[in-house]
Design an enzyme around this catalytic site. Structure first.
Site, PDB file in Angstrom:
ATOM      1  N   TYR A  55       0.818  -1.206   0.000  1.00  0.00           N
ATOM      2  CA  TYR A  55       0.000   0.000   0.000  1.00  0.00           C
ATOM      3  C   TYR A  55       0.860   1.268   0.000  1.00  0.00           C
ATOM      4  O   TYR A  55       0.355   2.357  -0.252  1.00  0.00           O
ATOM      5  CB  TYR A  55      -0.931   0.043   1.215  1.00  0.00           C
ATOM      6  N   HIS A 113       0.880 -11.733   2.360  1.00  0.00           N
ATOM      7  CA  HIS A 113      -0.209 -11.068   1.635  1.00  0.00           C
ATOM      8  C   HIS A 113      -0.946 -11.996   0.664  1.00  0.00           C
ATOM      9  O   HIS A 113      -2.154 -11.847   0.456  1.00  0.00           O
ATOM     10  CB  HIS A 113       0.352  -9.865   0.870  1.00  0.00           C
TER      11      HIS A 113
END
Length: 282
Positions: A55, A113
């Site tokens: 991010y 992730h």
């Protein structure tokens, strides 16, 4: 378990730590606004921030903690090892880079992730996570977007001496993607289940069932969906950069969906609104 919940409520992790039951997600939140909107969330009472290396806003959301007048220990902070860093050495470096970016001595939770990189990549990443946990660089560890076959592979590695335990499993979860097989597996193994995209990226607001329930309870479609997630026992992670919606997403503790209304939201559908690495074969 949904009764008498509040923004201060937590669930207990296998690691022994507590995780707040409602998180603030910062997926794709630009760096130029990430700090301010996270301050807004923290001032409203959120104490759980879900970030990730991918991010690119770890620095900003951690800076927001101090800016909001809170100590680091008052906020549950998550990051994730990105798919490009799966593998033992790359994962170790990713963890160190995230600690440096966030200017923190530890994370409360680090997740893998996604299950890309093949078996060697996944298990190497897990090894790096276990070492980071033992070194105090993260308090809890877990996975995101792993299919049941990936989870079984990892559990076999853990059981055969690989070490660690899956504290958290994070997935896209909502009435149109309830993933009962994955949720059952995680619960059987004691993991807390987190739900990203809990409001389906606001793509389902016109669904008749949401309009019906919203009218009945005097709530928005997003609030109904977050409440559904909480009553499922998940830890939802709604994302917004709009102050009024950040506030609205936390105003879900003054009503409770009946069993009948929960049943109305059981669609049996498999319709992701985001990516779906759980189906990765390798």
């Amino acid at each position: 378990m949904a009764r008498n919940l509040s923004l201060k409520s937590t669930q207990k992790l296998l690691s022994g730590y507590e995780i707040p039951i409602l998180g603030y997600g910062v997926y794709q939140t630009p760096t130029n606004v990430a700090e301010n909107v996270t301050v807004e969330a923290l001032k409203l009472g959120y104490r759980h921030i879900d970030s990730a290396a991918a991010y690119k806003n770890e620095k900003e959301v951690t800076a927001a903690i101090a800016k909001a007048g809170l100590s680091r220990s008052q906020v549950f902070l998550t990051t994730k090892i990105p798919p490009r860093a799966n593998g033992y050495e790359a994962a170790k470096k990713s963890i160190e880079d995230s600690l440096k970016q966030a200017n923190t001595e530890y994370f409360d939770l680090i997740l893998i992730h996604a299950p890309y990189g093949g078996k060697e990549g996944r298990l190497g990443t897990w090894k790096a996570l276990v070492e980071a946990q033992k070194a105090g660089k993260t308090r809890s560890i877990g996975v995101s977007n792993f299919g049941v076959h990936h989870l079984e592979e990892l559990q076999m590695y853990i059981s055969s001496g690989g070490g660690g335990q899956i504290d958290v499993g994070q997935y896209e979860l909502h009435p149109w993607l309830a993933r009962p097989d994955i949720v059952d597996w995680l619960r059987k193994h004691g993991a807390v289940v987190q739900a990203y995209c809990p409001i389906v990226r606001n793509q389902r607001g016109d669904e008749p069932v949401l309009k019906e329930l919203g009218k009945k309870y005097g709530k928005s479609a997003a609030q109904v969906l977050i409440r559904w997630s909480l009553q499922k026992g998940f830890v939802p992670l709604p994302k917004s950069v709009t102050p009024s919606r950040i506030k609205e997403n936390a105003e879900v503790f003054d009503f409770e969906l009946t069993e009948e209304d929960m049943a109305k939201l059981e669609t049996g559908k498999y319709e992701p609104c985001a990516w779906d690495p759980t189906v990765e074969k390798d």
